[in-house]
Scaffold this motif. Structure first.
Motif, PDB file in Angstrom:
ATOM      1  N   LEU A 108       0.730  -1.192  -0.026  1.00  0.00           N
ATOM      2  CA  LEU A 108       0.069  -0.170   0.101  1.00  0.00           C
ATOM      3  C   LEU A 108       1.024   1.301  -0.030  1.00  0.00           C
ATOM      4  CD1 LEU A 108      -2.587  -0.768   2.846  1.00  0.00           C
ATOM      5  CD2 LEU A 108      -3.034  -1.044   0.266  1.00  0.00           C
ATOM      6  N   GLY A 109       0.398   2.349  -0.693  1.00  0.00           N
ATOM      7  CA  GLY A 109       1.242   3.579  -0.659  1.00  0.00           C
ATOM      8  C   GLY A 109       0.458   4.703  -0.698  1.00  0.00           C
ATOM      9  N   LYS A 175       4.842  10.616   3.198  1.00  0.00           N
ATOM     10  CA  LYS A 175       4.678   9.355   2.423  1.00  0.00           C
ATOM     11  C   LYS A 175       4.625   8.055   3.229  1.00  0.00           C
ATOM     12  CE  LYS A 175       6.702  11.211  -1.775  1.00  0.00           C
ATOM     13  NZ  LYS A 175       7.404  10.960  -2.966  1.00  0.00           N
ATOM     14  N   TYR A 176       3.598   7.480   3.147  1.00  0.00           N
ATOM     15  CA  TYR A 176       3.468   6.108   3.834  1.00  0.00           C
ATOM     16  C   TYR A 176       3.671   5.012   2.841  1.00  0.00           C
ATOM     17  CZ  TYR A 176       1.931   9.285   7.607  1.00  0.00           C
ATOM     18  OH  TYR A 176       1.934  10.235   8.237  1.00  0.00           O
ATOM     19  N   PRO A 238      -4.854   6.250  -2.251  1.00  0.00           N
ATOM     20  CA  PRO A 238      -4.258   5.152  -1.976  1.00  0.00           C
ATOM     21  C   PRO A 238      -3.869   4.086  -2.786  1.00  0.00           C
ATOM     22  CG  PRO A 238      -5.714   5.426  -0.212  1.00  0.00           C
ATOM     23  CD  PRO A 238      -6.149   6.415  -1.402  1.00  0.00           C
ATOM     24  N   VAL A 239      -3.143   3.326  -3.013  1.00  0.00           N
ATOM     25  CA  VAL A 239      -2.726   2.222  -4.099  1.00  0.00           C
ATOM     26  C   VAL A 239      -2.165   1.135  -3.378  1.00  0.00           C
ATOM     27  CG1 VAL A 239      -1.411   1.569  -6.205  1.00  0.00           C
ATOM     28  CG2 VAL A 239      -1.992   4.078  -5.790  1.00  0.00           C
ATOM     29  N   THR A 246       5.109   0.161  -7.759  1.00  0.00           N
ATOM     30  CA  THR A 246       3.780   0.558  -8.298  1.00  0.00           C
ATOM     31  C   THR A 246       2.936   1.153  -7.150  1.00  0.00           C
ATOM     32  OG1 THR A 246       3.990  -1.367  -9.770  1.00  0.00           O
ATOM     33  CG2 THR A 246       1.918  -0.418  -9.393  1.00  0.00           C
ATOM     34  N   ALA A 247       2.918   0.447  -5.961  1.00  0.00           N
ATOM     35  CA  ALA A 247       2.162   1.301  -5.055  1.00  0.00           C
ATOM     36  C   ALA A 247       2.615   2.515  -4.593  1.00  0.00           C
ATOM     37  CB  ALA A 247       2.243   0.406  -3.586  1.00  0.00           C
ATOM     38  N   THR A 248       3.713   3.113  -4.750  1.00  0.00           N
ATOM     39  CA  THR A 248       4.199   4.454  -4.389  1.00  0.00           C
ATOM     40  C   THR A 248       4.433   5.260  -5.416  1.00  0.00           C
ATOM     41  OG1 THR A 248       6.469   3.735  -4.259  1.00  0.00           O
ATOM     42  CG2 THR A 248       5.257   3.414  -2.299  1.00  0.00           C
TER      43      THR A 248
END
Length: 251
Positions: A108-109, A175-176, A238-239, A246-248
């Motif tokens: 998740l990003g 950023k998470y 969120p991704v 890809t998530a971030t």
């Protein structure tokens, strides 16, 4: 998945969520399948992400009681983003994301900035399980005040295990990213903050424990915990993806 104790099976049926009005008017959760693959890249596949062009209906549900509001705003740094406004004295203003499957592994990003109008904490991210009672309730959560952010894991006895903390200020973008393997006792968590892999309080880079409980688990973003002051959580879409890159990529 091993059968849950009888009292848990009786406590859970279909996921029931009170979906409140967006900008104080009645709204209905989206019925589209949030976990279906929506895009791919050479580095990985996007498993789920909401769309600011589509609007709040791209989440599975919105829980935001009046006078709280949730919707899309234009940010000078990030462009079109989501803003959850939790009014003082109101329990929550949160989005409901995709349901999860025990045993899955995903990344998740997202990026987020908050404004908290008191000294109490707000949950800005939850991996939530149902039922809430006699379970971990929220096996993974990130909470924030106007001076610090914290990542915690909650075990099957609903006991919190603080894993990591850092100083933050109101109005700062951060950023998470998480890598999560879902398991009741053998789940794992890896965490990145502002693009850097973090070491937990345990001294390890990966935590092993509870990341799943109950019958149904799902994701939430927004602002949760009733407190005397207003709070907002402004965040990029969120991704959920198969790789960290890809998530971030869009956060």
């Amino acid at each position: 998945m091993s059968p849950l104790p009888h009292h848990r099976r009786l406590a859970v049926g279909a996921l029931a969520l009170a979906t409140f009005a967006i900008s104080c008017s009645s709204a209905t959760a989206s019925t589209s399948s949030p976990a279906a693959p929506s895009a791919s890249s050479a580095k990985g596949k996007v498993l789920w992400t909401p769309s600011t062009k589509t609007g709040p209906s791209s989440f599975r549900g919105i829980q935001c009681a009046a006078p709280g509001t949730f919707g899309v705003v234009k940010d000078p740094v990030k462009g079109d983003v989501w803003k959850a406004y939790q009014a003082a004295g109101v329990e929550r203003c949160e989005t409901v994301g995709p349901e999860l499957d025990e045993g899955d592994t995903f990344y998740l990003g997202w990026s987020s900035k908050v404004e908290v109008g008191d000294d109490a904490d707000r949950y800005v991210f939850q991996l939530k399980c149902s039922p809430s009672t006699d379970t971990a309730n929220h096996p993974i959560e990130i909470d924030i005040t106007n001076s610090r952010v914290r990542l915690q894991e909650w075990d099957t006895d609903h006991v919190a295990h603080p894993l990591w903390t850092a100083p933050v200020k109101n109005g700062e973008w951060h950023k998470y990213a998480l890598k999560v393997h879902l398991g009741r006792t053998d789940g794992t968590i890896d965490f990145w903050f502002d693009g850097k892999k973090q070491t937990f309080n345990t001294g390890a880079g990966t935590f092993k424990g509870t990341t799943w409980d109950g019958d149904t688990d799902y994701l939430k973003w927004g602002s949760y915990h009733q407190n005397p002051g207003d709070a907002t959580n402004t965040f990029t879409s969120p991704v959920m993806a198969t790789t960290l890159e890809t998530a971030t990529a869009g956060s």
